[in-house]
Scaffold this active site. Sequence first.
Site, short mmCIF file in Angstrom:
data_model
loop_
_atom_site.label_atom_id
_atom_site.label_comp_id
_atom_site.label_asym_id
_atom_site.label_seq_id
_atom_site.Cartn_x
_atom_site.Cartn_y
_atom_site.Cartn_z
N HIS A 63 0.86 -1.20 0.00
CA HIS A 63 0.00 0.00 0.00
C HIS A 63 0.89 1.23 0.00
O HIS A 63 1.94 1.25 0.63
CB HIS A 63 -0.90 -0.01 1.25
CG HIS A 63 -2.05 0.96 1.16
ND1 HIS A 63 -1.89 2.33 1.19
CD2 HIS A 63 -3.40 0.76 1.02
CE1 HIS A 63 -3.06 2.92 1.07
NE2 HIS A 63 -4.00 1.98 0.96
N GLY A 64 0.48 2.28 -0.68
CA GLY A 64 1.22 3.54 -0.71
C GLY A 64 1.32 4.15 0.69
O GLY A 64 0.51 3.84 1.57
N ASP B 283 0.51 6.89 1.73
CA ASP B 283 -0.51 7.91 2.06
C ASP B 283 -1.39 7.52 3.24
O ASP B 283 -1.95 8.38 3.91
CB ASP B 283 -1.40 8.18 0.83
CG ASP B 283 -2.03 6.92 0.27
OD1 ASP B 283 -1.30 5.93 0.11
OD2 ASP B 283 -3.25 6.93 -0.02
N GLN C 81 -7.32 6.82 7.08
CA GLN C 81 -7.06 5.38 6.89
C GLN C 81 -6.04 4.82 7.90
O GLN C 81 -5.71 3.64 7.86
CB GLN C 81 -6.54 5.13 5.48
CG GLN C 81 -7.56 5.39 4.40
CD GLN C 81 -7.11 4.78 3.09
OE1 GLN C 81 -7.18 3.58 2.88
NE2 GLN C 81 -6.62 5.61 2.20
N THR D 200 2.82 8.23 -4.88
CA THR D 200 3.15 8.99 -6.08
C THR D 200 2.50 10.37 -6.01
O THR D 200 1.27 10.47 -6.01
CB THR D 200 2.65 8.26 -7.35
OG1 THR D 200 3.08 6.91 -7.26
CG2 THR D 200 3.17 8.90 -8.62
N ASP E 115 -46.10 27.75 -7.90
CA ASP E 115 -45.79 26.32 -8.06
C ASP E 115 -47.09 25.58 -8.42
O ASP E 115 -47.61 24.81 -7.62
CB ASP E 115 -45.18 25.81 -6.74
CG ASP E 115 -44.82 24.34 -6.80
OD1 ASP E 115 -44.68 23.80 -7.91
OD2 ASP E 115 -44.66 23.74 -5.71
#
Length: 430
Positions: free
Chosen positions: A89-90, A92, A98, A122, A204
């Site tokens: 997993h990245g 981040d 998370q 990235t 209306d």
Amino acid sequence: MKKVYVGMGTDLIHHGHINIIEVARELGEVTVGLLSDKAVSKYSRTPFLSYDERKKILENLKGVKEVILQEDLDYEKNLSALKPDYVVHGTDWKTGPQKHIREKVVKLLKEWGGELVEPEYTSGISSTGLRKALKEVGTTPDIRRRMLRRLLESKDIVRVMEAHNGISALIVEETSINAENEVREFDAMWVSSLTDSTAKGKPDTEYVDRTSRFQTIGDILDVTTKPIILDGDTGGVTEHFAMQVKNLERLGVSAVIIEDKVGLKRNSLFGTEVKQELDTIEGFCEKINTGKKAQVTEEFMIIARLESLIAEHGMEDALTRAKAYIEAGADGIMIHSRHKDGSEIMEFMKRYQEFEYKVPVVSVPSSYNQFTEDELKEAGFSIVIYANHLLRAAFPAMKKTAESILENKRSLEADKYCMSIKEILTILPN
Ligand code: SPV
Ligand code: MG
């Protein structure tokens, strides 16, 4: 071969995801745990692409052996079943919402000596950025139309806000807050007859005709991507309603709600202060049924709105009609009430639970607005519509501004009621 697990929610694949897969496939045989719509919707907007479409893309990436369903944000179920040697997993997820999920993964992996590998996140690209770009390119009628049904499947309750022109629709599209570990937004837009008419300074009463309503929808479609539920008033004469359904489908509108009234339509919030005449059960069933037969796409929804409580015809009438409309093919029902205490609405929902065949139920809590979304969900509602709030919010500020300028013979003092020019310019699309 070592077993490698990668959890992903993505729908718009970019090189950041490919970087992760590249690292993973160097380590062994890659299984991607693809987050369900429901899981993604817990922290972000529901993906543009369906689960099956996202799955197909990932299955065809080099080095991906298998794509399996990850039903929840939590990895436990899949990791315990697979016991992978690696999770990739990245970086981040080391901070932010998370973080606690990551901590649980670390703990789980320890049980069988697995390892967490975290390639550098990235930078310069994100799904959020891609979504923005996609919006500039535009969504398609097909993607937009089917989104409401996907939301109904993936959300506890679908949150809908009224829009009556392009700028109010942009507010519904863009407004987003971070609260309790989730990105909270409106899921869809309600093109209200009350606010569409009021914005034009007209009553209306279906006086603002279909051509004009379609113009408003067009303005909204131009600048947004979220699904639209149209307030179709009475739906007009049955033959016209059938044509309207096809038009709406073609535009990418997801649903129309029509109410079981006839004659000069008056706004429901007048209650019995004005004449509110209900259609016969047979007449309205025929309208629903004709609309369903005219429909060409699978996803479009015709939702039947019950005015029995508004017209004070009683609970039994509302329940009888609800049953009949569902039998006639309604994809959902809306039960309306103007009583502030909400007791009749809650009684209806209680009785509705006994129905053998149920469809999603829409709540418009303009009067009984003490109930939270959680409470409405608990009562059995699937959609909540905030039917008139943006328009009502704009009026007091406009009125104060006009009065302030008259009083001071200049606009300086009115600045506090106004959005800055800069802000206006940034909300508008380039
Ligand atoms: C609308 O928003 O136009 C509606 C809901 O039909 S209500 O005004 O409550 O009747
Ligand atoms: Mg209306």
